[in-house]
Design a protein around this motif. Structure first.
Motif, PDB file in Angstrom:
ATOM      1  N   HIS A 195     135.866  11.641  54.453  1.00  0.00           N
ATOM      2  CA  HIS A 195     135.319  12.357  55.054  1.00  0.00           C
ATOM      3  C   HIS A 195     134.095  11.587  55.201  1.00  0.00           C
ATOM      4  CE1 HIS A 195     138.179  15.558  54.708  1.00  0.00           C
ATOM      5  NE2 HIS A 195     137.768  16.221  55.743  1.00  0.00           N
ATOM      6  N   LEU A 196     133.267  10.851  53.856  1.00  0.00           N
ATOM      7  CA  LEU A 196     131.908  10.262  54.104  1.00  0.00           C
ATOM      8  C   LEU A 196     132.997   9.079  55.144  1.00  0.00           C
ATOM      9  CD1 LEU A 196     130.605  10.597  50.217  1.00  0.00           C
ATOM     10  CD2 LEU A 196     130.133  11.962  52.171  1.00  0.00           C
ATOM     11  N   LYS A 197     133.537   8.224  54.768  1.00  0.00           N
ATOM     12  CA  LYS A 197     133.654   6.992  55.179  1.00  0.00           C
ATOM     13  C   LYS A 197     133.987   7.725  56.775  1.00  0.00           C
ATOM     14  CE  LYS A 197     135.047   4.053  51.523  1.00  0.00           C
ATOM     15  NZ  LYS A 197     135.724   2.610  51.058  1.00  0.00           N
ATOM     16  N   ALA A 198     134.359   8.417  57.518  1.00  0.00           N
ATOM     17  CA  ALA A 198     134.506   8.284  59.006  1.00  0.00           C
ATOM     18  C   ALA A 198     132.767   9.115  59.277  1.00  0.00           C
ATOM     19  CB  ALA A 198     136.068  10.007  58.805  1.00  0.00           C
ATOM     20  N   GLY A 199     132.318   9.640  58.738  1.00  0.00           N
ATOM     21  CA  GLY A 199     131.224  10.146  59.090  1.00  0.00           C
ATOM     22  C   GLY A 199     130.235   9.011  59.326  1.00  0.00           C
ATOM     23  N   LEU A 200     130.051   8.017  58.624  1.00  0.00           N
ATOM     24  CA  LEU A 200     129.129   6.507  58.841  1.00  0.00           C
ATOM     25  C   LEU A 200     130.644   5.918  59.358  1.00  0.00           C
ATOM     26  CD1 LEU A 200     129.638   5.524  54.461  1.00  0.00           C
ATOM     27  CD2 LEU A 200     127.282   5.985  56.298  1.00  0.00           C
ATOM     28  N   GLU A 201     131.472   5.431  60.133  1.00  0.00           N
ATOM     29  CA  GLU A 201     132.012   4.258  60.634  1.00  0.00           C
ATOM     30  C   GLU A 201     131.555   5.690  62.199  1.00  0.00           C
ATOM     31  OE1 GLU A 201     136.113   4.239  60.043  1.00  0.00           O
ATOM     32  OE2 GLU A 201     135.762   2.475  59.226  1.00  0.00           O
ATOM     33  N   LEU A 202     131.425   7.308  61.907  1.00  0.00           N
ATOM     34  CA  LEU A 202     130.919   7.135  63.383  1.00  0.00           C
ATOM     35  C   LEU A 202     129.573   7.442  63.785  1.00  0.00           C
ATOM     36  CD1 LEU A 202     132.551  11.360  62.942  1.00  0.00           C
ATOM     37  CD2 LEU A 202     133.018   9.437  64.910  1.00  0.00           C
ATOM     38  N   GLN A 203     128.845   6.634  63.261  1.00  0.00           N
ATOM     39  CA  GLN A 203     127.238   6.050  63.430  1.00  0.00           C
ATOM     40  C   GLN A 203     127.072   4.849  63.495  1.00  0.00           C
ATOM     41  OE1 GLN A 203     124.382   8.674  60.659  1.00  0.00           O
ATOM     42  NE2 GLN A 203     126.261   9.070  59.819  1.00  0.00           N
ATOM     43  N   GLY A 204     128.496   3.577  64.140  1.00  0.00           N
ATOM     44  CA  GLY A 204     128.537   3.034  63.768  1.00  0.00           C
ATOM     45  C   GLY A 204     128.600   2.159  62.190  1.00  0.00           C
ATOM     46  N   LEU A 205     128.096   2.284  61.362  1.00  0.00           N
ATOM     47  CA  LEU A 205     128.462   2.372  59.979  1.00  0.00           C
ATOM     48  C   LEU A 205     129.312   1.366  59.268  1.00  0.00           C
ATOM     49  CD1 LEU A 205     125.758   4.458  58.711  1.00  0.00           C
ATOM     50  CD2 LEU A 205     125.139   1.935  59.895  1.00  0.00           C
ATOM     51  N   SER A 206     129.365   0.649  58.916  1.00  0.00           N
ATOM     52  CA  SER A 206     130.667  -0.101  58.280  1.00  0.00           C
ATOM     53  C   SER A 206     130.934   1.343  57.112  1.00  0.00           C
ATOM     54  CB  SER A 206     130.498  -1.054  57.666  1.00  0.00           C
ATOM     55  OG  SER A 206     129.888  -2.803  58.514  1.00  0.00           O
ATOM     56  N   ALA A 207     132.271   0.744  56.901  1.00  0.00           N
ATOM     57  CA  ALA A 207     132.780   2.305  55.356  1.00  0.00           C
ATOM     58  C   ALA A 207     134.948   1.395  55.596  1.00  0.00           C
ATOM     59  CB  ALA A 207     132.850   3.705  56.039  1.00  0.00           C
ATOM     60  N   GLY A 208     135.704   1.769  56.682  1.00  0.00           N
ATOM     61  CA  GLY A 208     136.594   1.127  56.384  1.00  0.00           C
ATOM     62  C   GLY A 208     137.353   1.560  56.129  1.00  0.00           C
ATOM     63  N   PRO A 209     138.855   1.774  55.199  1.00  0.00           N
ATOM     64  CA  PRO A 209     139.453   2.620  54.219  1.00  0.00           C
ATOM     65  C   PRO A 209     138.999   2.624  53.508  1.00  0.00           C
ATOM     66  CG  PRO A 209     140.327   0.320  54.654  1.00  0.00           C
ATOM     67  CD  PRO A 209     139.662   0.151  55.568  1.00  0.00           C
ATOM     68  N   VAL A 210     139.360   4.131  52.556  1.00  0.00           N
ATOM     69  CA  VAL A 210     139.879   4.617  50.898  1.00  0.00           C
ATOM     70  C   VAL A 210     140.630   3.916  50.465  1.00  0.00           C
ATOM     71  CG1 VAL A 210     139.265   6.275  49.398  1.00  0.00           C
ATOM     72  CG2 VAL A 210     138.322   6.736  52.104  1.00  0.00           C
ATOM     73  N   ARG A 211     140.069   3.051  49.370  1.00  0.00           N
ATOM     74  CA  ARG A 211     141.662   2.579  48.814  1.00  0.00           C
ATOM     75  C   ARG A 211     141.819   3.468  47.825  1.00  0.00           C
ATOM     76  NH1 ARG A 211     139.373  -2.992  45.275  1.00  0.00           N
ATOM     77  NH2 ARG A 211     138.978  -4.253  47.398  1.00  0.00           N
ATOM     78  N   ALA A 212     141.319   4.647  47.239  1.00  0.00           N
ATOM     79  CA  ALA A 212     142.002   5.223  46.302  1.00  0.00           C
ATOM     80  C   ALA A 212     142.936   6.087  47.650  1.00  0.00           C
ATOM     81  CB  ALA A 212     140.291   6.427  45.719  1.00  0.00           C
ATOM     82  N   ALA A 213     144.084   6.545  45.908  1.00  0.00           N
ATOM     83  CA  ALA A 213     145.250   7.463  47.254  1.00  0.00           C
ATOM     84  C   ALA A 213     144.456   8.915  47.507  1.00  0.00           C
ATOM     85  CB  ALA A 213     146.145   7.213  46.226  1.00  0.00           C
ATOM     86  N   VAL A 214     143.756   9.177  48.542  1.00  0.00           N
ATOM     87  CA  VAL A 214     143.709  10.368  48.746  1.00  0.00           C
ATOM     88  C   VAL A 214     144.040  10.588  50.035  1.00  0.00           C
ATOM     89  CG1 VAL A 214     141.186  10.022  47.794  1.00  0.00           C
ATOM     90  CG2 VAL A 214     141.600   9.521  49.428  1.00  0.00           C
ATOM     91  N   GLU A 215     143.705  12.250  50.317  1.00  0.00           N
ATOM     92  CA  GLU A 215     143.829  12.556  51.233  1.00  0.00           C
ATOM     93  C   GLU A 215     143.752  11.764  52.625  1.00  0.00           C
ATOM     94  OE1 GLU A 215     145.083  16.700  53.344  1.00  0.00           O
ATOM     95  OE2 GLU A 215     144.847  16.830  51.398  1.00  0.00           O
ATOM     96  N   ALA A 216     143.881  11.997  54.210  1.00  0.00           N
ATOM     97  CA  ALA A 216     143.563  11.488  55.031  1.00  0.00           C
ATOM     98  C   ALA A 216     142.212  12.946  55.489  1.00  0.00           C
ATOM     99  CB  ALA A 216     144.269  10.950  56.187  1.00  0.00           C
ATOM    100  N   ILE A 217     141.840  12.661  56.253  1.00  0.00           N
ATOM    101  CA  ILE A 217     141.063  13.233  57.552  1.00  0.00           C
ATOM    102  C   ILE A 217     141.702  13.481  58.771  1.00  0.00           C
ATOM    103  CG2 ILE A 217     139.499  11.532  58.705  1.00  0.00           C
ATOM    104  CD1 ILE A 217     136.946  13.504  58.808  1.00  0.00           C
ATOM    105  N   SER A 218     141.508  14.955  59.100  1.00  0.00           N
ATOM    106  CA  SER A 218     142.363  15.412  59.945  1.00  0.00           C
ATOM    107  C   SER A 218     141.177  15.417  61.418  1.00  0.00           C
ATOM    108  CB  SER A 218     142.124  17.122  60.214  1.00  0.00           C
ATOM    109  OG  SER A 218     141.193  17.751  59.677  1.00  0.00           O
ATOM    110  N   ASP A 219     142.339  15.179  62.660  1.00  0.00           N
ATOM    111  CA  ASP A 219     141.481  14.496  63.362  1.00  0.00           C
ATOM    112  C   ASP A 219     139.953  15.754  63.693  1.00  0.00           C
ATOM    113  OD1 ASP A 219     142.920  12.380  64.045  1.00  0.00           O
ATOM    114  OD2 ASP A 219     144.494  13.379  65.446  1.00  0.00           O
ATOM    115  N   GLU A 220     140.401  16.845  63.567  1.00  0.00           N
ATOM    116  CA  GLU A 220     139.548  18.661  63.822  1.00  0.00           C
ATOM    117  C   GLU A 220     138.471  18.408  63.123  1.00  0.00           C
ATOM    118  OE1 GLU A 220     144.481  18.977  64.260  1.00  0.00           O
ATOM    119  OE2 GLU A 220     143.270  18.458  63.267  1.00  0.00           O
ATOM    120  N   ASP A 221     138.741  17.660  61.760  1.00  0.00           N
ATOM    121  CA  ASP A 221     137.611  16.971  60.858  1.00  0.00           C
ATOM    122  C   ASP A 221     136.869  16.425  61.509  1.00  0.00           C
ATOM    123  OD1 ASP A 221     138.482  19.237  59.127  1.00  0.00           O
ATOM    124  OD2 ASP A 221     138.863  18.033  56.951  1.00  0.00           O
TER     125      ASP A 221
END
Length: 306
Positions: free
Chosen positions: A267-293
Motif C-alpha cells: 500500500h505504501l509503495k502504491a501510494g508513492l507511485e501514484l504520486q510519481g515517486l519511485s517505489a517499484g515492487p515489494v521484494r518481501a513475500a507479502v500480499e498484493a494491494i487490491s484495485d479497490e485499495d
C-alpha cells in the motif's frame, strides 16, 4: 486497552506537548521490476521525501525491507539516506540477527559519516536479556560516539526486552528506543521506566499524538511517506497546544493509516507511485494491494494534493 500498529495507544490529554514531537519518516526502498535495487530511483525518492518538513528519516528499517537486502545493497541504501537527509536527520538502521553482523554494519555506517543509528534486537532466535545487553554494548562501542537507538519489536524478532531494562540500556550509552507492536500498557510501562533524557519513539503511526502527550519523543512513521500533511498538521498542533487542531489532525491521521492498512508495504509503495515517486515492487513475500485499495489511496491523495 490493547493496541496494534493501526490502533490508538495511551490515554492522554490535549495539553501542550512537553517533548519535541519528532516526526521521523520511515522510508521504503525502491526496487526495479526484476527485484534488483533501483539506485537512481532510490535517490529520487529520498530527495523528494527530504524536501518535506519532517524531523528525520528512518532508513533501511522494516519499511525499507532491510531483511531482504544484501550487505552491499544495504550500505548503498544507508549511504543514499545519509547523503540526502544529512547526518542529523538520517537514522540509519544497522540491526541484524547476530552481534558480529550488526557491529560490522555499524562500523561501515560510521565510516560513511553516520551520527544516528538504530539497531533492531537480535532476531529469529529469541535472545535472553544478557545477550541483548551484550549486543547493544558492542554496537555502542562500534558506533564511536554516534547515537544508538534500540529497536524493540518482539512480534517480529521473538526477542522481548523487559520494561525495566531501559535504564541498563541507557547505562551502556543507548540514546533511546523505537517501540513497535506493543500494547498500550506495555508502551506506558516503557515510558515509566525510561530514565531522564532517554528518548522513547513509537512505530505506531496512529498513536503519534497520544505518545507525545504522554511524554514520548515522537513517531517513526511509514504512512507519512505517502501522506505527510496529516502528520505535519498534528505535529504543529501538538507544539502549539492547539486542542482543536490536535483532534482534527488525529482524525486525518487515522484515515490515512486505515487507507494504507497501517503501513502495508504494498500500500505504501502504491501510494508513492501514484504520486510519481519511485517505489517499484515489494521484494518481501507479502500480499498484493487490491484495485479497490489503490483507488481509495488515489482519491485521498487527490483530496490532499488537489
Amino acid at each position: 486497552m490493547s493496541s496494534s500498529e493501526n490502533q490508538s495507544v495511551l490515554t492522554a490529554s490535549t495539553a501542550p506537548a512537553t517533548s519535541p514531537s519528532d516526526l521521523i519518516t520511515a522510508v521504503p526502498t525502491p526496487f526495479l521490476a526484476d527485484g534488483s535495487l533501483d539506485v537512481p530511483g532510490m535517490k529520487r525518492l529520498f530527495t523528494a521525501l527530504a524536501t518535506r518538513d519532517v524531523d528525520g528519516a528512518f532508513v533501511a528499517g522494516t519499511t525499507g525491507e532491510f531483511t531482504t537486502l544484501e550487505d552491499d545493497e544495504r550500505l548503498a541504501v544507508l549511504e543514499a539516506g545519509l547523503e540526502t537527509f544529512g547526518p542529523e536527520r538520517a537514522y540509519l538502521h544497522v540491526g541484524a540477527a547476530h552481534t558480529r553482523h550488526a557491529v560490522n554494519l555499524t562500523r561501515a555506517a560510521v565510516s560513511l559519516g553516520a551520527r544516528k543509528l538504530a539497531a533492531i534486537t537480535p532476531y529469529y532466535f529469541p535472545a535472553p536479556l544478557e545477550a541483548v545487553i551484550d549486543y547493544f554494548r558492542q554496537v555502542v562501542d562500534a558506533a564511536d560516539g554516534a547515537a544508538v537507538y534500540a529497536y524493540l519489536f518482539t512480534a517480529r524478532t521473538w526477542t522481548a526486552v523487559p520494561h525495566d531494562a531501559l535504564p541498563r540500556l541507557a547505562e551502556l550509552g543507548v540514546t533511546g528506543v523505537k517501540i513497535s507492536g506493543e500494547t498500550d500498557e506495555s508502551v506506558a510501562a516503557y515510558l515509566a521506566h525510561a530514565p531522564a533524557g532517554f528518548e522513547v519513539l513509537s512505530g505506531n503511526d496512529i498513536a503519534y499524538g497520544e505518545l507525545v502527550q504522554a511524554g514520548g519523543q515522537g513517531i517513526i512513521s511509514g504512512v507519512s511517506s505517502v501522506f505527510p500533511q496529516p502528520f505535519l498538521n498534528l505535529r504543529g498542533a501538538l507544539r502549539a497546544g492547539d486542542a482543536d487542531g490536535v483532534s482534527a489532525a488525529k482524525a486525518d491521521v487515522a484515515r490515512a493509516v486505515g487507507l494504507v492498512r497501517a503501513g502495508s508495504l504494498t500500500h505504501l509503495k502504491a501510494g508513492l507511485e501514484l504520486q510519481g515517486l519511485s517505489a517499484g515492487p515489494v521484494r518481501a513475500a507479502v500480499e498484493a494491494i487490491s484495485d479497490e485499495d489503490r483507488a481509495a489511496i488515489a482519491r485521498e491523495l487527490e483530496r490532499w494534493n488537489g
